[in-house]
Design a protein around this motif. Sequence first.
Motif, PDB file in Angstrom:
ATOM      1  N   LEU A  96       0.860  -1.204  -0.058  1.00 62.41           N
ATOM      2  CA  LEU A  96      -0.014  -0.085  -0.003  1.00 62.41           C
ATOM      3  C   LEU A  96       1.015   1.358   0.066  1.00 62.41           C
ATOM      4  CD1 LEU A  96      -2.638  -0.814   2.700  1.00 62.41           C
ATOM      5  CD2 LEU A  96      -2.774  -1.238   0.185  1.00 62.41           C
ATOM      6  N   GLU A  97       0.054   2.382  -0.293  1.00 66.47           N
ATOM      7  CA  GLU A  97       0.927   3.672  -0.399  1.00 66.47           C
ATOM      8  C   GLU A  97       0.618   4.214   0.971  1.00 66.47           C
ATOM      9  OE1 GLU A  97       0.885   7.794  -3.099  1.00 66.47           O
ATOM     10  OE2 GLU A  97      -0.347   6.065  -3.563  1.00 66.47           O
ATOM     11  N   LEU A  98       1.589   4.259   1.775  1.00 68.90           N
ATOM     12  CA  LEU A  98       1.272   4.793   3.154  1.00 68.90           C
ATOM     13  C   LEU A  98       1.857   6.251   3.244  1.00 68.90           C
ATOM     14  CD1 LEU A  98       2.294   1.839   5.501  1.00 68.90           C
ATOM     15  CD2 LEU A  98      -0.095   2.393   4.629  1.00 68.90           C
ATOM     16  N   PRO A  99       1.292   7.152   4.055  1.00 65.07           N
ATOM     17  CA  PRO A  99       1.749   8.565   4.285  1.00 65.07           C
ATOM     18  C   PRO A  99       2.999   8.423   5.286  1.00 65.07           C
ATOM     19  CG  PRO A  99      -0.017   8.278   5.519  1.00 65.07           C
ATOM     20  CD  PRO A  99      -0.034   6.980   4.693  1.00 65.07           C
ATOM     21  N   GLU A 100       3.502   9.796   5.015  1.00 67.05           N
ATOM     22  CA  GLU A 100       4.695  10.042   6.018  1.00 67.05           C
ATOM     23  C   GLU A 100       4.548   9.469   7.674  1.00 67.05           C
ATOM     24  OE1 GLU A 100       8.727  10.162   6.812  1.00 67.05           O
ATOM     25  OE2 GLU A 100       7.823  10.534   4.684  1.00 67.05           O
ATOM     26  N   GLU A 101       3.377   9.853   8.000  1.00 64.57           N
ATOM     27  CA  GLU A 101       3.096   9.558   9.425  1.00 64.57           C
ATOM     28  C   GLU A 101       3.394   8.066   9.628  1.00 64.57           C
ATOM     29  OE1 GLU A 101      -0.302  11.133   7.904  1.00 64.57           O
ATOM     30  OE2 GLU A 101       1.418  12.805   7.641  1.00 64.57           O
ATOM     31  N   LEU A 102       3.052   7.197   8.895  1.00 65.86           N
ATOM     32  CA  LEU A 102       3.013   5.799   9.197  1.00 65.86           C
ATOM     33  C   LEU A 102       4.510   5.320   8.609  1.00 65.86           C
ATOM     34  CD1 LEU A 102      -0.373   4.876   8.259  1.00 65.86           C
ATOM     35  CD2 LEU A 102       0.625   5.118  10.626  1.00 65.86           C
ATOM     36  N   SER A 103       5.754   6.134   8.637  1.00 67.13           N
ATOM     37  CA  SER A 103       6.689   5.640   7.962  1.00 67.13           C
ATOM     38  C   SER A 103       7.416   4.726   8.761  1.00 67.13           C
ATOM     39  CB  SER A 103       7.671   6.759   7.988  1.00 67.13           C
ATOM     40  OG  SER A 103       8.097   7.183   9.137  1.00 67.13           O
ATOM     41  N   ARG A 104       7.009   4.341  10.086  1.00 69.85           N
ATOM     42  CA  ARG A 104       7.465   3.252  10.840  1.00 69.85           C
ATOM     43  C   ARG A 104       6.894   1.722  10.690  1.00 69.85           C
ATOM     44  NH1 ARG A 104       7.096   4.350  16.832  1.00 69.85           N
ATOM     45  NH2 ARG A 104       4.991   4.785  16.300  1.00 69.85           N
ATOM     46  N   VAL A 105       5.802   2.003   9.833  1.00 70.88           N
ATOM     47  CA  VAL A 105       5.036   0.711   9.588  1.00 70.88           C
ATOM     48  C   VAL A 105       5.342   0.303   8.154  1.00 70.88           C
ATOM     49  CG1 VAL A 105       2.509  -0.178   9.188  1.00 70.88           C
ATOM     50  CG2 VAL A 105       3.051   1.497  10.906  1.00 70.88           C
ATOM     51  N   HIS A 106       5.435  -1.167   8.243  1.00 73.37           N
ATOM     52  CA  HIS A 106       5.817  -1.925   6.836  1.00 73.37           C
ATOM     53  C   HIS A 106       4.687  -1.682   6.177  1.00 73.37           C
ATOM     54  CE1 HIS A 106       6.908  -4.930   4.097  1.00 73.37           C
ATOM     55  NE2 HIS A 106       8.347  -4.555   4.739  1.00 73.37           N
ATOM     56  N   ASN A 107       4.859  -1.304   4.679  1.00 73.47           N
ATOM     57  CA  ASN A 107       3.595  -1.065   3.857  1.00 73.47           C
ATOM     58  C   ASN A 107       3.131  -2.434   3.078  1.00 73.47           C
ATOM     59  OD1 ASN A 107       5.936  -1.729   2.124  1.00 73.47           O
ATOM     60  ND2 ASN A 107       5.653  -0.094   0.985  1.00 73.47           N
ATOM     61  N   THR A 108       3.276  -3.809   3.522  1.00 70.12           N
ATOM     62  CA  THR A 108       2.757  -4.728   3.134  1.00 70.12           C
ATOM     63  C   THR A 108       2.054  -5.388   4.127  1.00 70.12           C
ATOM     64  OG1 THR A 108       4.860  -5.367   1.754  1.00 70.12           O
ATOM     65  CG2 THR A 108       3.213  -6.854   1.974  1.00 70.12           C
ATOM     66  N   PHE A 109       0.766  -5.598   3.747  1.00 68.90           N
ATOM     67  CA  PHE A 109      -0.447  -6.172   4.662  1.00 68.90           C
ATOM     68  C   PHE A 109      -1.216  -7.293   4.107  1.00 68.90           C
ATOM     69  CE2 PHE A 109      -0.035  -1.620   5.324  1.00 68.90           C
ATOM     70  CZ  PHE A 109      -0.074  -1.632   6.674  1.00 68.90           C
ATOM     71  N   HIS A 110      -1.224  -8.153   5.094  1.00 70.43           N
ATOM     72  CA  HIS A 110      -2.156  -9.558   4.555  1.00 70.43           C
ATOM     73  C   HIS A 110      -3.591  -9.136   4.335  1.00 70.43           C
ATOM     74  CE1 HIS A 110      -4.306 -13.479   5.312  1.00 70.43           C
ATOM     75  NE2 HIS A 110      -3.169 -13.753   4.841  1.00 70.43           N
TER      76      HIS A 110
END
Length: 103
Positions: free
Chosen positions: A67-81
Amino acid sequence: MQAARDRQKSYADLKGKPMEFQVGDKVIIKVSPWKGVVRFGKQGKLNLRYVRPFKVLEKVGEVSYKLELPEELSRVHNTFHVSNLKKCYADKPLAVPFGWTSF
């Protein structure tokens, strides 16, 4: 034993639905298991269950999406089940700010 197994399988088949998204679709992310990782405002039972729509960038494997995540979620990996995603059917953008603290 086989009858019980068949009965349970028929129940699971009724509940289970194949989830598939296309590149460019908008999805919302389930955040209830992220309690210690990222706080989205309220705590406890008033905590958000899903957060704003994100665009699907690509399919990774059989059941994962990037997924395309914003800068606020930079600590979260961008691949989701796929079990943590839900299709967003809203016509206009739903944006719940991440610092949301009151109604």
